[in-house]
Design a protein around this motif. Structure first.
Motif, PDB file in Angstrom:
ATOM      1  N   LYS A   1      -9.302   9.223  -8.285  1.00  0.00           N
ATOM      2  CA  LYS A   1     -10.752   9.305  -8.475  1.00  0.00           C
ATOM      3  C   LYS A   1     -11.541   8.841  -7.253  1.00  0.00           C
ATOM      4  O   LYS A   1     -12.603   9.345  -6.928  1.00  0.00           O
ATOM      5  CB  LYS A   1     -11.139   8.429  -9.668  1.00  0.00           C
ATOM      6  CG  LYS A   1     -12.643   8.137  -9.766  1.00  0.00           C
ATOM      7  CD  LYS A   1     -12.966   7.192 -10.870  1.00  0.00           C
ATOM      8  CE  LYS A   1     -14.450   6.784 -10.759  1.00  0.00           C
ATOM      9  NZ  LYS A   1     -14.920   6.045 -11.918  1.00  0.00           N
ATOM     10  N   LEU A   2     -10.946   7.883  -6.642  1.00  0.00           N
ATOM     11  CA  LEU A   2     -11.496   7.195  -5.497  1.00  0.00           C
ATOM     12  C   LEU A   2     -11.777   8.123  -4.306  1.00  0.00           C
ATOM     13  O   LEU A   2     -12.784   7.976  -3.610  1.00  0.00           O
ATOM     14  CB  LEU A   2     -10.395   6.242  -5.181  1.00  0.00           C
ATOM     15  CG  LEU A   2     -10.283   5.105  -4.308  1.00  0.00           C
ATOM     16  CD1 LEU A   2      -9.263   4.205  -5.000  1.00  0.00           C
ATOM     17  CD2 LEU A   2      -9.747   5.595  -3.012  1.00  0.00           C
TER      18      LEU A   2
ATOM     19  N   ALA B   1     -22.570  11.558   3.760  1.00  0.00           N
ATOM     20  CA  ALA B   1     -23.846  11.080   4.299  1.00  0.00           C
ATOM     21  C   ALA B   1     -23.728  10.619   5.749  1.00  0.00           C
ATOM     22  O   ALA B   1     -24.719  10.494   6.444  1.00  0.00           O
ATOM     23  CB  ALA B   1     -24.363   9.927   3.442  1.00  0.00           C
ATOM     24  N   LEU B   2     -22.501  10.388   6.186  1.00  0.00           N
ATOM     25  CA  LEU B   2     -22.318   9.843   7.534  1.00  0.00           C
ATOM     26  C   LEU B   2     -22.268  10.948   8.577  1.00  0.00           C
ATOM     27  O   LEU B   2     -21.278  11.115   9.272  1.00  0.00           O
ATOM     28  CB  LEU B   2     -21.022   9.024   7.605  1.00  0.00           C
ATOM     29  CG  LEU B   2     -20.866   7.880   6.604  1.00  0.00           C
ATOM     30  CD1 LEU B   2     -19.518   7.220   6.770  1.00  0.00           C
ATOM     31  CD2 LEU B   2     -21.956   6.856   6.809  1.00  0.00           C
ATOM     32  N   SER B   3     -23.314  11.719   8.679  1.00  0.00           N
ATOM     33  CA  SER B   3     -23.260  12.828   9.626  1.00  0.00           C
ATOM     34  C   SER B   3     -23.376  12.302  11.045  1.00  0.00           C
ATOM     35  O   SER B   3     -24.110  11.362  11.320  1.00  0.00           O
ATOM     36  CB  SER B   3     -24.375  13.817   9.322  1.00  0.00           C
ATOM     37  OG  SER B   3     -25.611  13.212   9.556  1.00  0.00           O
ATOM     38  N   GLY B   4     -22.673  12.918  11.953  1.00  0.00           N
ATOM     39  CA  GLY B   4     -22.697  12.473  13.344  1.00  0.00           C
ATOM     40  C   GLY B   4     -24.023  12.820  13.975  1.00  0.00           C
ATOM     41  O   GLY B   4     -24.476  13.944  13.872  1.00  0.00           O
TER      42      GLY B   4
ATOM     43  N   THR C   1     -19.481   9.567  -0.290  1.00  0.00           N
ATOM     44  CA  THR C   1     -20.034   8.537   0.576  1.00  0.00           C
ATOM     45  C   THR C   1     -20.125   9.010   2.012  1.00  0.00           C
ATOM     46  O   THR C   1     -21.159   8.921   2.647  1.00  0.00           O
ATOM     47  CB  THR C   1     -19.141   7.286   0.536  1.00  0.00           C
ATOM     48  OG1 THR C   1     -19.103   6.839  -0.800  1.00  0.00           O
ATOM     49  CG2 THR C   1     -19.688   6.203   1.431  1.00  0.00           C
ATOM     50  N   THR C   2     -19.030   9.536   2.516  1.00  0.00           N
ATOM     51  CA  THR C   2     -19.019   9.840   3.944  1.00  0.00           C
ATOM     52  C   THR C   2     -19.717  11.159   4.258  1.00  0.00           C
ATOM     53  O   THR C   2     -20.005  11.438   5.404  1.00  0.00           O
ATOM     54  CB  THR C   2     -17.580   9.878   4.481  1.00  0.00           C
ATOM     55  OG1 THR C   2     -16.821  10.748   3.670  1.00  0.00           O
ATOM     56  CG2 THR C   2     -16.987   8.487   4.453  1.00  0.00           C
TER      57      THR C   2
ATOM     58  N   ARG D   1       0.826  -1.201   0.000  1.00  0.00           N
ATOM     59  CA  ARG D   1       0.000   0.000   0.000  1.00  0.00           C
ATOM     60  C   ARG D   1       0.860   1.251   0.000  1.00  0.00           C
ATOM     61  O   ARG D   1       0.353   2.347  -0.096  1.00  0.00           O
ATOM     62  CB  ARG D   1      -0.873   0.022   1.268  1.00  0.00           C
ATOM     63  CG  ARG D   1      -2.022  -0.960   1.273  1.00  0.00           C
ATOM     64  CD  ARG D   1      -2.748  -0.905   2.585  1.00  0.00           C
ATOM     65  NE  ARG D   1      -2.004  -1.512   3.673  1.00  0.00           N
ATOM     66  CZ  ARG D   1      -1.004  -0.971   4.332  1.00  0.00           C
ATOM     67  NH1 ARG D   1      -0.593   0.238   4.050  1.00  0.00           N
ATOM     68  NH2 ARG D   1      -0.404  -1.626   5.289  1.00  0.00           N
TER      69      ARG D   1
ATOM     70  N   ALA E   1     -15.080   9.792  -4.570  1.00  0.00           N
ATOM     71  CA  ALA E   1     -16.192   8.891  -4.271  1.00  0.00           C
ATOM     72  C   ALA E   1     -16.381   8.739  -2.765  1.00  0.00           C
ATOM     73  O   ALA E   1     -17.492   8.733  -2.251  1.00  0.00           O
ATOM     74  CB  ALA E   1     -15.953   7.527  -4.892  1.00  0.00           C
ATOM     75  N   VAL E   2     -15.273   8.642  -2.045  1.00  0.00           N
ATOM     76  CA  VAL E   2     -15.351   8.467  -0.594  1.00  0.00           C
ATOM     77  C   VAL E   2     -15.926   9.710   0.053  1.00  0.00           C
ATOM     78  O   VAL E   2     -16.711   9.635   0.984  1.00  0.00           O
ATOM     79  CB  VAL E   2     -13.963   8.162  -0.019  1.00  0.00           C
ATOM     80  CG1 VAL E   2     -14.041   8.091   1.486  1.00  0.00           C
ATOM     81  CG2 VAL E   2     -13.446   6.868  -0.593  1.00  0.00           C
ATOM     82  N   THR E   3     -15.532  10.881  -0.446  1.00  0.00           N
ATOM     83  CA  THR E   3     -16.064  12.109   0.124  1.00  0.00           C
ATOM     84  C   THR E   3     -17.579  12.126  -0.010  1.00  0.00           C
ATOM     85  O   THR E   3     -18.302  12.406   0.923  1.00  0.00           O
ATOM     86  CB  THR E   3     -15.444  13.320  -0.591  1.00  0.00           C
ATOM     87  OG1 THR E   3     -14.043  13.172  -0.540  1.00  0.00           O
ATOM     88  CG2 THR E   3     -15.846  14.614   0.090  1.00  0.00           C
TER      89      THR E   3
ATOM     90  N   LEU F   1       0.201   4.049  -2.390  1.00  0.00           N
ATOM     91  CA  LEU F   1      -1.131   4.054  -2.997  1.00  0.00           C
ATOM     92  C   LEU F   1      -1.694   5.472  -3.086  1.00  0.00           C
ATOM     93  O   LEU F   1      -1.727   6.209  -2.119  1.00  0.00           O
ATOM     94  CB  LEU F   1      -2.074   3.205  -2.137  1.00  0.00           C
ATOM     95  CG  LEU F   1      -3.537   3.199  -2.584  1.00  0.00           C
ATOM     96  CD1 LEU F   1      -3.645   2.629  -3.983  1.00  0.00           C
ATOM     97  CD2 LEU F   1      -4.363   2.412  -1.609  1.00  0.00           C
ATOM     98  N   LYS F   2      -2.168   5.814  -4.253  1.00  0.00           N
ATOM     99  CA  LYS F   2      -2.781   7.134  -4.427  1.00  0.00           C
ATOM    100  C   LYS F   2      -4.287   6.978  -4.549  1.00  0.00           C
ATOM    101  O   LYS F   2      -4.779   6.029  -5.137  1.00  0.00           O
ATOM    102  CB  LYS F   2      -2.205   7.811  -5.663  1.00  0.00           C
ATOM    103  CG  LYS F   2      -0.779   8.273  -5.420  1.00  0.00           C
ATOM    104  CD  LYS F   2      -0.093   8.637  -6.712  1.00  0.00           C
ATOM    105  CE  LYS F   2       1.408   8.802  -6.486  1.00  0.00           C
ATOM    106  NZ  LYS F   2       2.153   8.665  -7.742  1.00  0.00           N
ATOM    107  N   LEU F   3      -4.971   7.949  -4.038  1.00  0.00           N
ATOM    108  CA  LEU F   3      -6.427   7.807  -4.005  1.00  0.00           C
ATOM    109  C   LEU F   3      -7.080   8.157  -5.336  1.00  0.00           C
ATOM    110  O   LEU F   3      -7.986   7.496  -5.782  1.00  0.00           O
ATOM    111  CB  LEU F   3      -7.010   8.665  -2.878  1.00  0.00           C
ATOM    112  CG  LEU F   3      -6.616   8.179  -1.476  1.00  0.00           C
ATOM    113  CD1 LEU F   3      -7.079   9.165  -0.429  1.00  0.00           C
ATOM    114  CD2 LEU F   3      -7.202   6.802  -1.191  1.00  0.00           C
TER     115      LEU F   3
END
Lengths: 546, 546
Positions: free
Chosen positions: B9-10, B20-23, B17-18, B2, B13-15, B5-7
């Motif tokens: 495009k990925l 939506a994960l509001s505390g 995704t997360t 790893r 996508a994670v941004t 490893l560079k992120l």
């Protein structure tokens, strides 16, 4: 009537009762360090991306340890930073090469704070994500590209968020299809038991599940640019997908929310959501009880759904989803990935943190046996063949040890050998995937988990009769690359091995190396792929050739 | 590997995704008023005791409205105090006669604060509560008291936290047995289908469930002072219990934690816990998905478990609890209480907030039908008989209307009348319980929910053939007392009606009034009971005489 009700003796009972109802939100975060709102959001994203897989979004631990404040506050900022940077002997990797110092600091603080609870996702929210790119009425009635689609390989290009379609006859890439982020698994429609009357050719449609919960439907009869025909999203974090044996439904499993979703296989319209939260085999409630894996049962109208943290296998019957029948079987923690025996009756799945393989009898819908194996079994697609002494056997690689475990899996004709270790094969390094084919003399195992590049870049091949390693194949020698995951072609004459370009994951510098299945010599290399991971040969997968 | 490893495009996508994960813990209680820790604890206890039944401990609403801060903060302290004091037209009662002004003020504040989440209860915690008062090896082989135990009535003395055993032949109280707080239901072993071979006489053992989750086992063969033979606790808040048809297991359902627990019927040792949290019929996750009711299926090795907030009936098969089979049927919200048809195949249960009766086919293990009835159906033990026109019928009273709804329940021989309203009978007041007996010409309905004492103190009796009220019986005229719940004796010659002394609940000034089932004349009064509520005649219950 209640007017002058007196509580009397009863009040004492209530006091006792509610004394147990202590508020969980009231006493949080007194001693915890804090982050700015922006840093908290960044740390949350990094944690979700790199840590949640093993430790859980709620940080209660699974394959990794609990990271709740009651644990992390004892260690403190400095010690946590060191662990994140350099890893531990308990199995935690180093992250100093992935995260910056600032990121490591933020993460060390983040895990000392109360974990935020991510939101739920309702059926209505999923429906809003459902998109149709090609209407079912416009589906072609035969392949439009003139290729032998049954020897197509559907290949996960993990870090590109794509799936590649590769022509197995011509060793040509047919298409790169945009999918969800970091697709974990792709499943096609499968040949099913005699009662099933699928509407379309078996093996034609393939369904991807991204780590972001996005589901894509691929039609192999289409022209390359039109192969993506539908899309939806069923979770914020997900891992597996499967099609029903009759081709009517698709099911996908969420890490968060912890649930599975049954969709219309034609349109991807979400139809039903079932929570996987529950009570684990130790009798404790688990809020983050994740769906690790889902498989289509070859001989029954059911799916096998592995609930990782519960240590339960759920056999979910799709013949009447409004009156959903589920057998909830107590097995072992933490369930991960599995495969069927050649008859399709027995399902063999790794309970990796228990160092066990769990066997389910899908006909009787109950636990058949639990087999002790080595550290952290991980079979991937698995391997079945016939051993001269033990009869039919199944086998797994291990994440924690360079060893292949081989057990008897024919309780009907070989009851003395069934569900007992037949033999083990020592390999150079711990691996992730094992594979064979009914026409092959050999079994292949990768060694992706070994720290040394030389081992990580080699796969090992052993003979089904002698149980000896016959060849160690160095698949790549390029720095920053690794070899993983084997798949046979349609007629079993070739073995395809992935070469991951993780050190250069933003470019298509990964490849697939094709070997002659008999001579074990290299035939060709298929270039232009980004982190090619799982590969699924249409014919072998639809016919359960393993 | 790893390492670099560079992120790429990925990362994007994670941004997404997360994002939506509001505390959920981060933004709480900014504008909320507060209470001292002591007042908070008091308010929490009062809320649990008086409000949680309808509004839920998490305050998301069920039969009552949502009381989450997003709703209550809009109303504010003064308006909330008024509502609690004087009630609403929507069905909320006045509480100014139960709570002091200070308590009302505390409660109005409490419901504007974030609801505390009560703790879970593990299997191990339950095991620590299990007590044996008489060892099974010391159980007598025949009744030690010389009484006709099959005509015993097991009577809930709700506000005393006791169960009374009453001799139906002699109209004498045999024992008052200490049980859990505010016992909600008592169930005995039942006569089961032909395959079952119970170890002990059917109807001998009775199991109580208290609102505090305490389970008690009563042995009717014992001397009165030894009848309590075992005890455990399976929740902090609970409502129902049932025995398996083979007498091996007891199952109890929790309001909090939302789960059900299967116990050894001999020792009350808890064996298995199953969460009832899930996705409701609207596709939304419900954390507080409570087990409203549980029943033993007469012809199958299953229990019917009603999950109130999900609107789901779960048919739970107890033939192999390590591989637990459950059919989860989508029906209607909010499920409450039900009863079987005379054949034992169909289960009829109120979905009270939907103003519907749900019918389940326990043989096919699926939803059979949903019948529209009047406001808030509540059948209690229910009533079945044969109508001249419609054939076999079932009936329910309603909490929201003075009406008995009668529907056909014989789809085999009367398909045209099945699951359709046959007729309705208007009564003077809304009620809670209905009852009849195969040998009786009459059906009895109480009127407990009517605000006028005169109506609340009267039960009404109608004729099965004429469908007319033949008698209104004023069971009591004493201030602060009400009449409720009817039960026939062993040979069907008597009807027993409870008189609640709610205004004097700390003294045993309640009674049971015994009527001649034919003449409808009063025969006698059994005095010395505290808020006698549900009454269960051993013979009628073990033989499903209704």
């Amino acid at each position: 009537m209640r007017k002058t009700l007196k509580l009397g003796k009863l009040a004492a009972a209530v006091t006792l009762t509610t004394a147990a109802l202590s508020g969980s939100t009231a006493f949080a975060a007194a001693k915890s360090p804090t982050l700015s709102e922006a840093d908290f959001e960044t740390a949350k994203t990094l944690y979700f991306q790199r840590c949640a897989g093993c430790h859980g979004v709620l940080r209660k631990g699974a394959t990794g340890k609990s990271l709740l404040p009651e644990e992390t506050l004892k260690k403190g900022q400095k010690r946590l930073e060191k662990i994140i940077s350099y890893g531990t002997e308990g199995g935690m990797n180093n992250f100093d090469d992935i995260f910056s110092k600032k990121e490591i600091s933020m993460l060390a603080t983040y895990i000392q704070m109360e974990p935020p609870v991510p939101p739920e996702m309702s059926l209505d929210m999923m429906k809003k994500h459902t998109k149709e790119y090609v209407a079912p009425k416009d589906y072609p009635t035969k392949p439009l590209h003139g290729r032998n689609w049954k020897n197509f390989f559907v290949v996960i290009e993990r870090d590109a968020g794509k799936a590649a379609i590769v022509d197995g006859d011509k060793h040509e890439i047919v298409a790169h299809i945009d999918t969800g982020y970091a697709v974990h698994v792709i499943k096609g429609t499968e040949k099913h038991h005699k009662d099933a009357k699928p509407k379309y050719d078996v093996g034609r449609f393939w369904y991807t599940i991204g780590r972001d919960g996005k589901v894509n439907k691929i039609d192999l009869f289409q022209e390359p640019e039109k192969m993506l025909v539908a899309e939806t999203k069923m979770a914020y974090d997900a891992r597996d997908i499967a099609v029903s044996g009759d081709g009517k439904y698709v099911i996908a499993g969420g890490y968060w929310p912890p649930h599975f979703v049954i969709m219309d296989a034609e349109t991807l319209d979400p139809l039903k959501v079932v929570s996987s939260r529950g009570i684990n085999v130790d009798g404790e409630y688990v809020n983050e009880a994740r769906v690790a894996a889902i498989y289509t049962t070859p001989n029954e109208s059911t799916w096998m759904v592995a609930i990782k943290e519960l240590g339960q296998m759920w056999q979910v019957d799709y013949s009447d989803i409004a009156n959903l029948r589920i057998e909830q079987m107590d097995t072992a923690k933490f369930l991960h990935d599995g495969f069927f025996d050649p008859t399709g009756r027995y399902f063999q799945i790794a309970a990796n943190a228990s160092n066990q393989m769990v066997v389910v009898d899908t006909k009787e819908r109950k636990l058949e046996k639990i087999i002790d194996v080595a550290s952290l079994p991980h079979p991937g697609p698995g391997a079945n063949w016939t051993d001269k002494k033990c009869g039919p056997v199944g086998a797994t690689t291990h994440l924690g040890k360079g060893e292949v475990s081989v057990w008897g899996n024919d309780p009907i004709n070989h009851p003395d050998q069934a569900w007992k270790l037949c033999y083990t094969v020592e390999t150079d390094g711990a691996g992730v995937f094992i594979r064979t084919h009914p026409d092959s003399q050999y079994v292949w195992a990768d060694q992706l988990k070994h720290p040394e590049p030389e081992v990580q870049q080699s796969v090992q091949v052993f003979d089904k009769d002698t149980h000896k390693i016959v060849k160690t194949i160095r698949v790549t020698e390029e720095e920053g690359k690794a070899a993983l995951h084997m798949e046979f072609n349609q007629d079993g004459t070739e073995v395809w091995v992935s070469v991951w370009n993780r050190a250069d994951a933003s470019n298509p510098t990964g490849e697939i190396v094709v070997y002659d299945a008999k001579t074990l010599e290299e035939k060709t290399r298929i270039k232009g792929l980004t982190t090619p991971t799982g590969k699924f040969n249409v014919y072998n997968r639809m016919n359960h050739k393993t």
